[in-house]
Scaffold this motif. Structure first.
Motif, mmCIF file in Angstrom:
data_model
loop_
_atom_site.group_PDB
_atom_site.id
_atom_site.type_symbol
_atom_site.label_atom_id
_atom_site.label_comp_id
_atom_site.label_asym_id
_atom_site.label_seq_id
_atom_site.Cartn_x
_atom_site.Cartn_y
_atom_site.Cartn_z
ATOM 1 N N ASP A 209 18.062 48.255 59.476
ATOM 2 C CA ASP A 209 18.119 49.027 58.235
ATOM 3 C C ASP A 209 16.728 49.060 57.583
ATOM 4 O OD1 ASP A 209 18.333 49.669 55.485
ATOM 5 O OD2 ASP A 209 20.467 49.149 55.514
ATOM 6 N N ASN A 210 16.122 50.251 57.572
ATOM 7 C CA ASN A 210 14.737 50.345 57.090
ATOM 8 C C ASN A 210 14.588 49.976 55.619
ATOM 9 O OD1 ASN A 210 13.472 50.955 59.488
ATOM 10 N ND2 ASN A 210 14.014 53.133 59.322
ATOM 11 N N GLU A 211 15.577 50.336 54.814
ATOM 12 C CA GLU A 211 15.519 49.984 53.398
ATOM 13 C C GLU A 211 15.516 48.465 53.220
ATOM 14 O OE1 GLU A 211 18.410 51.514 50.303
ATOM 15 O OE2 GLU A 211 17.923 53.343 51.432
ATOM 16 N N PHE A 212 16.362 47.821 54.017
ATOM 17 C CA PHE A 212 16.454 46.361 53.936
ATOM 18 C C PHE A 212 15.141 45.725 54.392
ATOM 19 C CE2 PHE A 212 20.202 43.347 53.499
ATOM 20 C CZ PHE A 212 19.411 42.248 53.223
ATOM 21 N N LYS A 213 14.559 46.307 55.461
ATOM 22 C CA LYS A 213 13.271 45.790 55.961
ATOM 23 C C LYS A 213 12.204 45.882 54.877
ATOM 24 C CE LYS A 213 13.658 47.079 60.794
ATOM 25 N NZ LYS A 213 13.186 48.092 61.745
ATOM 26 N N ALA A 214 12.206 47.015 54.156
ATOM 27 C CA ALA A 214 11.212 47.210 53.097
ATOM 28 C C ALA A 214 11.413 46.188 51.977
ATOM 29 C CB ALA A 214 11.319 48.635 52.549
ATOM 30 N N LEU A 215 12.669 45.951 51.642
ATOM 31 C CA LEU A 215 12.973 44.960 50.610
ATOM 32 C C LEU A 215 12.460 43.572 51.017
ATOM 33 C CD1 LEU A 215 14.523 44.197 47.970
ATOM 34 C CD2 LEU A 215 16.529 43.797 49.421
ATOM 35 N N LEU A 216 12.655 43.253 52.296
ATOM 36 C CA LEU A 216 12.166 41.966 52.808
ATOM 37 C C LEU A 216 10.643 41.898 52.714
ATOM 38 C CD1 LEU A 216 14.826 40.789 53.821
ATOM 39 C CD2 LEU A 216 13.788 40.460 56.032
ATOM 40 N N ALA A 217 9.996 42.982 53.146
ATOM 41 C CA ALA A 217 8.529 43.017 53.132
ATOM 42 C C ALA A 217 7.997 42.809 51.714
ATOM 43 C CB ALA A 217 8.032 44.339 53.711
#
Ligand SMILES: *Cc1c(COP(=O)(O)O)cnc(C)c1O
Length: 495
Positions: A209-217
Motif C-alpha cells: 500500500d503506497n499510502e501506508f509506505k509514505a506514512l511510514l517514511a
C-alpha cells in the motif's frame, strides 16, 4: 557476484539489495547470476572449521558486497551461544547409511532458526549499506513456526520492529504459547480472527500500500520481509547441507557414489538450498522431495504439471500444508537455463489459472534430479512408531513424512547409497500427534503431555519448550482481520 530477477534478468542488483528488498519489483525472485563452485581444496579447509566458520566461508561466496568484518559479525551473532552446544546441525544415525540432520537445536526448536537467527543481522547490515537510517518494520503472517523463529531472531535487534500475525485458532497450543510469551522491546504479536490465508492476504495488502509506505517514511520507517523468498533466508540454508557433507567426510563415510538428500517440503525453500549445494559441487545425487497429503509437488515432479486447483487438507504436519510453493520458481529458472520470459509466462499462468505445465527440457532435468513422494497422516504416525521401536529414535511428524518417503524411494529404486534426511522440528512441538503415534493417550495439559512423552521415550524436553511453562503471557490482543491497518499503526505509534 550479482543477483537477477527470475522474471527479468536485466534487472541486476547486489546481494545486500536483494536482502533489504526481499522481492523484485515485477514480482520475481532474486537468484545468483552464477553459482560459486567448491573444489576439493575448499572441502579440505572446511573440514577443520566450526559451524559458524563454515557459514562465513560459504556465505562469503554469495554475499560478495559484505566485508569480512560484517560477515563475521553476522555469523557469530547468529550461531555462537544460540544453539545447543554450538552445534546448529548435528547428525544422528539410523543404521549405517541413514543420516538424520537435526535442524531443531535452536531457540524455537524448528529448522527455521538456522535462517532466522542470521537474517536480522544480514538485513540490518544490508540496510545500513544502502545508507538508509530508516527503522525496518518486519510484518510476518505465520501458521506457526516462522512467526516464533522470526520474533526470536529480531528481538531487541537495533533499528527494527517486528509484528507477527497468527490465526487465533490455526496454530498448536505450544506454538501459541511460544509467541504470546515472546520477550523483547521491539516485538508485537497479534492473533487475528480468521485463517492463515486471511492473515497472509492482509499483510500483503499493507505491504504494497503506497499510502501506508509514505506514512511510514514520514516516520523514518520502511517495511521489510522475513519470509522464505528472501535470499537472506535461503543462503544460510545452503550452509548446513555443505556442512553435513563435511561432517560425513570427517566421519569417513563411503561417499564414492555420492549421497542422496531427502527433505520434508512445503514452500520448497529447504530442498532448494540442497539443490544449490549440489550445484556448488557437493556430491548429492538424488533430491527426494517429501510431501504430506497436500501433494502438489509430488504430482508436479511426476507429471510436469503444477496444479493448485485441488482440495486443501489440514494434516498432522501443518508446516507443510501449502499449495503454492513459492521457491519452486527459483528452481525452474535454473532448470530453464535462465529463461526469464518463460518463467514470467508460467508464473502468470499460475496466477490466472492456478496451473502450468513445464516444457520437455525442464521436465527431463527435473526427473533426473528429483524424486517426489508423499504419505498421509496414518503412514506418518506408523513411521514415528516404527522408527522409535526399531532405533529408539524419536522424530516429529514432518521428519516422519521424509523418513517414510525415503523408504518408498529405496524400495522402488534399490538405491542404497547414503542419505541425509532433514529433520525439521523437535517432536515436542507436535506432542499430541507424536504421543498418539506411539499408541499413548493424551492427558490434560500441553506440558503434562510433554512430560509424558519424555518419560516414556527417555528423551529430554528441549529447554525452549520446558521454559515456556513459567513464561508470562504478554500478548493477548485479538483483532478482526479487517482491523490490521489500525493494529499496525497502533503498534508503531504512528497516526
Ligand atoms: C517450514 C517447515 C517445513 C517446510 O519447509 P520449506 O522450506 O517451506 O519447504 C517443514 N517442516 C517444518 C517443521 C517447518 O517448520
Amino acid at each position: 557476484m550479482n543477483y537477477v530477477s527470475t522474471r527479468d534478468n536485466k534487472n541486476i542488483v547486489s546481494a545486500s539489495y536483494t536482502i533489504a528488498h526481499g522481492i523484485s519489483k515485477e514480482g520475481g525472485l532474486f537468484v545468483p547470476s552464477d553459482i560459486p563452485k567448491l573444489s576439493n581444496k575448499d572441502f579440505e579447509k572446511l573440514k577443520l572449521l566450526s559451524y559458524s566458520e563454515r557459514a562465513k566461508y560459504i556465505l562469503k561466496l554469495f554475499l560478495t558486497d559484505f566485508t569480512d568484518e560484517e560477515l563475521e559479525y553476522c555469523v557469530n551473532g547468529a550461531y555462537i551461544g544460540t544453539f545447543d552446544n554450538d552445534l546448529p546441525a548435528p547428525i544422528s544415525k539410523l543404521g549405517e547409511n541413514v543420516n538424520i540432520l537435526e535442524l531443531w537445536h535452536g531457540p524455537t526448536a524448528a529448522f527455521k532458526d538456522l535462517a532466522l537467527q542470521i537474517l536480522p543481522y544480514l538485513l540490518t547490515t544490508s540496510v545500513k549499506k544502502s545508507s538508509s537510517t530508516n527503522k525496518s518494520v518486519i510484518l510476518v503472517a505465520t501458521s506457526g513456526d516462522t512467526g516464533k523463529a522470526a520474533l526470536e531472531g529480531f528481538r531487541d535487534v537495533e533499528n527494527t520492529e517486528i509484528i507477527v500475525f497468527y490465526p487465533e485458532n490455526g496454530v498448536s497450543q505450544m506454538q501459541k504459547l511460544q509467541m504470546a510469551s515472546q520477550k523483547g522491546n521491539n516485538v508485537n504479536v497479534c492473533a487475528i480472527k480468521g485463517n492463515f490465508d486471511d492473515a497472509q492476504s492482509a499483510v500483503k495488502k499493507i505491504f504494497t500500500d503506497n499510502e501506508f509506505k509514505a506514512l511510514l517514511a514520514e516516520n523514518g520507517m520502511e517495511f521489510s520481509s522475513a519470509n522464505s523468498i528472501n535470499w537472506g533466508r535461503l543462503s544460510p540454508q545452503i550452509v548446513y547441507y555443505v556442512s553435513a557433507y563435511i561432517d560425513l567426510l570427517n566421519d569417513n563415510a563411503d561417499l564414492s557414489n555420492g549421497f542422496n538428500v531427502c527433505v520434508p517440503t512445503g514452500n520448497f525453500g529447504n530442498i532448494l538450498a540442497a539443490y544449490y549445494a549440489k550445484c556448488m559441487g557437493v556430491p548429492i545425487d538424488k533430491l527426494i522431495c517429501a510431501s504430506n497429503k497436500n501433494k502438489v509437488l509430488t504430482d508436479f515432479i511426476k507429471t510436469g504439471t503444477y496444479n493448485r486447483n485441488r482440495d486443501f487438507y489440514l494434516t498432522t504436519s501443518p508446516s507443510m500444508d501449502i499449495l503454492i510453493s513459492s521457491n519452486l520458481e527459483r528452481l525452474l529458472y535454473e532448470l530453464s537455463d535462465g529463461d526469464d520470459e518463460y518463467i514470467a509466462s508460467i508464473q502468470k499462468s499460475l496466477n490466472e489459472t492456478g496451473v502450468y505445465t513445464v516444457n520437455d527440457k525442464i521436465m527431463n532435468k527435473l526427473s533426473n534430479i528429483f524424486y517426489g513422494g508423499y504419505c498421509d497422516d496414518e503412514a506418518t504416525a506408523k513411521t514415528i512408531n516404527k522408527t522409535f521401536n526399531e532405533y529408539g529414535y524419536l522424530i516429529d511428524t514432518h521428519t516422519a513424512v521424509a523418513v517414510n518417503v525415503y523408504e518408498q524411494y529405496k524400495n522402488e529404486t534399490g538405491d542404497n547409497r547414503p542419505v541425509v534426511i532433514a529433520s525439521t522440528a523437535s517432536p515436542y512441538k507436535f506432542v499430541a500427534s507424536v504421543l498418539s503415534a506411539l499408541g499413548e493417550t493424551e492427558v490434560d495439559g500441553v506440558f503434562e503431555n510433554a512430560q509424558k512423552l519424555s518419560d516414556i521415550t527417555s528423551t529430554a524436553i528441549p529447554t525452549p519448550i520446558s521454559n515456556l511453562k513459567d513464561a508470562t503471557v504478554r500478548f493477548s490482543d485479538v483483532y478482526s482481520k479487517d482491523d490490521l491497518y489500525s493494529a499496525v499503526k497502533e503498534k508503531l505509534s504512528i497516526m
